[in-house]
Design a protein around this motif. Structure first.
Motif, PDB file in Angstrom:
ATOM      1  N   GLN A   1      29.984 -10.611 -50.679  1.00 34.91           N
ATOM      2  CA  GLN A   1      31.341 -10.650 -51.229  1.00 34.91           C
ATOM      3  C   GLN A   1      31.346 -10.706 -52.748  1.00 34.91           C
ATOM      4  O   GLN A   1      32.333 -10.330 -53.389  1.00 34.91           O
TER       5      GLN A   1
ATOM      6  N   ALA B   1      37.502 -12.879 -48.604  1.00 29.33           N
ATOM      7  CA  ALA B   1      36.404 -12.183 -49.294  1.00 29.33           C
ATOM      8  C   ALA B   1      35.361 -11.660 -48.311  1.00 29.33           C
ATOM      9  O   ALA B   1      34.946 -10.497 -48.376  1.00 29.33           O
ATOM     10  N   GLU B   2      34.916 -12.509 -47.377  1.00 31.84           N
ATOM     11  CA  GLU B   2      33.898 -12.066 -46.422  1.00 31.84           C
ATOM     12  C   GLU B   2      34.430 -10.976 -45.499  1.00 31.84           C
ATOM     13  O   GLU B   2      33.713 -10.042 -45.140  1.00 31.84           O
TER      14      GLU B   2
ATOM     15  N   ASN C   1      36.411 -13.301 -60.036  1.00 29.68           N
ATOM     16  CA  ASN C   1      36.448 -13.974 -58.739  1.00 29.68           C
ATOM     17  C   ASN C   1      36.508 -15.496 -58.890  1.00 29.68           C
ATOM     18  O   ASN C   1      35.667 -16.233 -58.365  1.00 29.68           O
TER      19      ASN C   1
ATOM     20  N   TYR D   1      36.748  -8.741 -46.229  1.00 32.53           N
ATOM     21  CA  TYR D   1      36.804  -7.494 -46.996  1.00 32.53           C
ATOM     22  C   TYR D   1      35.404  -6.917 -47.193  1.00 32.53           C
ATOM     23  O   TYR D   1      35.209  -5.693 -47.146  1.00 32.53           O
ATOM     24  N   ALA D   2      34.420  -7.766 -47.453  1.00 32.06           N
ATOM     25  CA  ALA D   2      33.052  -7.289 -47.630  1.00 32.06           C
ATOM     26  C   ALA D   2      32.540  -6.626 -46.348  1.00 32.06           C
ATOM     27  O   ALA D   2      31.902  -5.559 -46.391  1.00 32.06           O
TER      28      ALA D   2
ATOM     29  N   PHE E   1      27.406 -11.677 -45.464  1.00 34.10           N
ATOM     30  CA  PHE E   1      28.621 -11.270 -46.170  1.00 34.10           C
ATOM     31  C   PHE E   1      29.114 -12.343 -47.129  1.00 34.10           C
ATOM     32  O   PHE E   1      29.916 -12.058 -48.019  1.00 34.10           O
ATOM     33  N   ASP E   2      28.625 -13.555 -46.955  1.00 35.32           N
ATOM     34  CA  ASP E   2      28.965 -14.614 -47.918  1.00 35.32           C
ATOM     35  C   ASP E   2      28.365 -14.327 -49.279  1.00 35.32           C
ATOM     36  O   ASP E   2      28.896 -14.760 -50.311  1.00 35.32           O
TER      37      ASP E   2
END
Length: 551
Positions: free
Chosen positions: A72, A89-90, A37, A92-93, A68-69
């Motif tokens: 991720q 990213a957030e 990442n 998708y999480a 979610f930060d």
């Protein structure tokens, strides 16, 4: 000199062997990557990703808290452009969490708590016991003919001291598709925030919505069944009426399950525990309902064929009709076996149980074989005996048989038992295996004709010629007597008390023969009573005279 060099090289290799083995073992315990990442910031301090269980727990807890930060960093975005990673990213999480929350019932005890995910089940039934794993399947989905899986894998970079467990890049790539199929539904947008809090493993709105949905589905099922019953009464043909009546309940059940599936896919999406229980039940209900409906329609068709071409179950019917009846029952058994097998395979495919079931059966094949052999011996024996009767036809439906002293008709032949109807309308239930293992008389094996006997016990003075002439005259006038040229009457036994006279008459079938025998016996007894009462058996006592001079 060359020999010493060889010994030296061999010693070096022996010394390096443990290190090479350890290195090979480590390479099988995780995936080596250059970076993880690279488009995201550094993972938060204290984020535990050392084991599959800790990684999954951290993802769920952070997502529950809306962080979610941080969540991720439990996903592997290496297959994505680093410039795009921070943007999605957030998202998708959050989407992955919503899919897991609604479709995955997490069995925490099944997630390994070891960093190497070693299979610790040491029983001989587990073929993977003692194996180290570097990736782990969480949930497999079948969608539009393709397989999508949520998986965790273990990764190590040169900058990390310890490997970490993350959701695989393939899982990340499948998140949008899975979210579109299993994410929140349109109705959930209108649910107040106050009802979305979790209580007892379910959200508050689920505790309210589940009973309402259940009552609504019950009302729908009752309405569908009532409509089908009303429609069946409008049919003029008895076949269509019976088929609709018999299939009304399973079809109503199918409609209820289908509507429930539609509600879950289009309107609301319940949490993982509810979905894990409800979805398999709905699949089983739909499959069972369709199978029962088809079988009942087939039964109606077979009943129609039976009524049209065979008629009532008795031996008055021809041999070809009784064989047709037996073949119809055999066809039904084949259809039932096919439907059951198809339903089982369909359910296993829909629920993705083939892989786990196959491993389980392979691991415990010996034990399962012994248990099934012991527990299912009687059932399997009866089923095989039933198929034997269906193929060899030693007895057919409608045949007249004498079994263990009872005269009866074979009324039905099922998988495990036979139903015999006696002359006095009793029903005898006999296991098929027991029936074929005992001797029995089949009075209809070639045709239904039967020779009946009328026996009388008369005095020695009875005139057999006169009785024979009377019998033939009565028999020729008697309804139900066939082949009058075979009428006969003989003295078949005699003792000091009298003589046994037996008269023989041919009848078309056992039931008619029984009635003919009774009526002829009554008429012969009336003849003897009215015309020759001196023919009745009597006891004779002869006394001896005394000689002169005897006292």
């Amino acid at each position: 000199m060359i020999h010493r060099i060889r010994l030296f090289l061999l010693a070096v290799l022996i010394g390096l062997a443990p290190a090479l083995v350890a290195q090979e073992k480590e390479s099988q315990s995780w995936y080596e990557v250059e970076a993880l990442n690279s488009g995201l910031e550094t993972a938060p301090e204290g984020l535990n990703r050392s084991t599959p269980r800790s990684a999954m727990r951290a993802f769920v807890e952070l997502s529950d808290a809306g962080r979610f930060d941080a969540a991720q960093h439990l996903l592997n975005f290496n297959d994505m452009d680093p410039a795009e990673q921070a943007k999605v990213a957030e998202i998708y999480a959050r989407q992955l969490y919503q899919v897991i929350d609604r479709r995955v019932w997490i069995d925490w005890s099944d997630l390994p708590a070891r960093p190497d995910a070693l299979v610790e089940d040491g029983s001989s039934n587990n073929p993977q016991a003692g194996q180290v794993r570097r990736d782990l399947g969480i949930k497999l989905f079948q969608l539009n003919g393709r397989a999508y899986e949520i998986r965790l894998a273990r990764y190590k970079t040169p900058g990390l001291e310890e490997p970490v467990w993350l959701f695989t890049p393939q899982t990340v790539a499948d998140v949008p598709t899975l979210h579109d199929a299993y994410g929140p539904r349109a109705f959930e947008r209108y649910i107040p925030k106050s009802l979305q809090h979790e209580v007892g493993g379910l959200r508050i709105w689920e505790w309210i919505g589940l009973p309402l949905l259940l009552f609504s589905l019950i009302a729908l099922g009752w309405a569908v069944k009532s409509a089908l019953d009303a429609a069946s009464r409008r049919f003029d043909r008895l076949f269509l009426k019976n088929a609709c009546e018999r299939a009304s309940f399973p079809l109503a059940l199918f409609v209820v399950a289908l509507v429930a599936q539609g509600v879950l896919r289009l309107a609301v999406s319940f949490s993982g525990p509810v979905t894990a229980v409800v979805q398999p039940i709905l699949v089983v209900i739909m499959t069972t309902a369709v199978g029962i409906a088809i079988l009942r329609v087939i039964d109606a068709v077979l009943d129609r064929i039976t009524a049209r071409y065979v008629g009532e179950i008795d031996d008055a019917r021809g041999l070809d009709k009784r064989e047709l009846y037996t073949s119809i029952y055999a066809l039904r058994r084949v259809i039932v076996l096919f439907m059951v097998g198809f339903a089982i395979i369909f359910v296993l495919v829909q629920l993705n149980l083939f892989e786990s079931l196959g491993i389980t059966l392979l691991a415990s094949a010996g034990v399962m074989t012994v248990l099934l052999g012991i527990a299912g011996q009687a059932v399997l024996g009866n089923i095989l005996a039933s198929l034997q009767i269906a193929l060899a036809k030693p007895v057919r439906i409608g045949d007249s048989v004498e079994f263990e002293g009872d005269w009866a008709y074979v009324e039905s032949i099922f998988y495990t038992f036979m139903r015999l109807r006696t002359w006095d309308e009793r029903r005898i239930i006999v296991p098929v295996k027991y029936f074929v293992s005992k001797p029995f008389e089949n009075w209809s094996v070639k045709d239904a004709r039967m020779m009946r006997t009328v026996k009388l016990w008369l005095d020695h003075s009875a005139d057999i010629d006169a009785l024979r002439e009377t019998f033939e005259e009565l028999a020729e006038k008697q309804e139900g007597v066939i082949e009058p040229h075979k009428l006969s009457c003989f003295v078949t036994a005699h003792t000091e008390q009298g003589q046994e006279i037996t008269c023989y008459v041919m009848t078309p079938d056992p039931s008619t023969g029984w009635e003919v025998e009774m009526q002829l016996r009554e008429k012969l007894l009336t003849f003897v009573r009215e015309e020759h009462p001196e023919w009745w058996p009597r006891e004779r006592v002869i006394g001896a005279r005394h000689a002169p001079g005897d006292e």
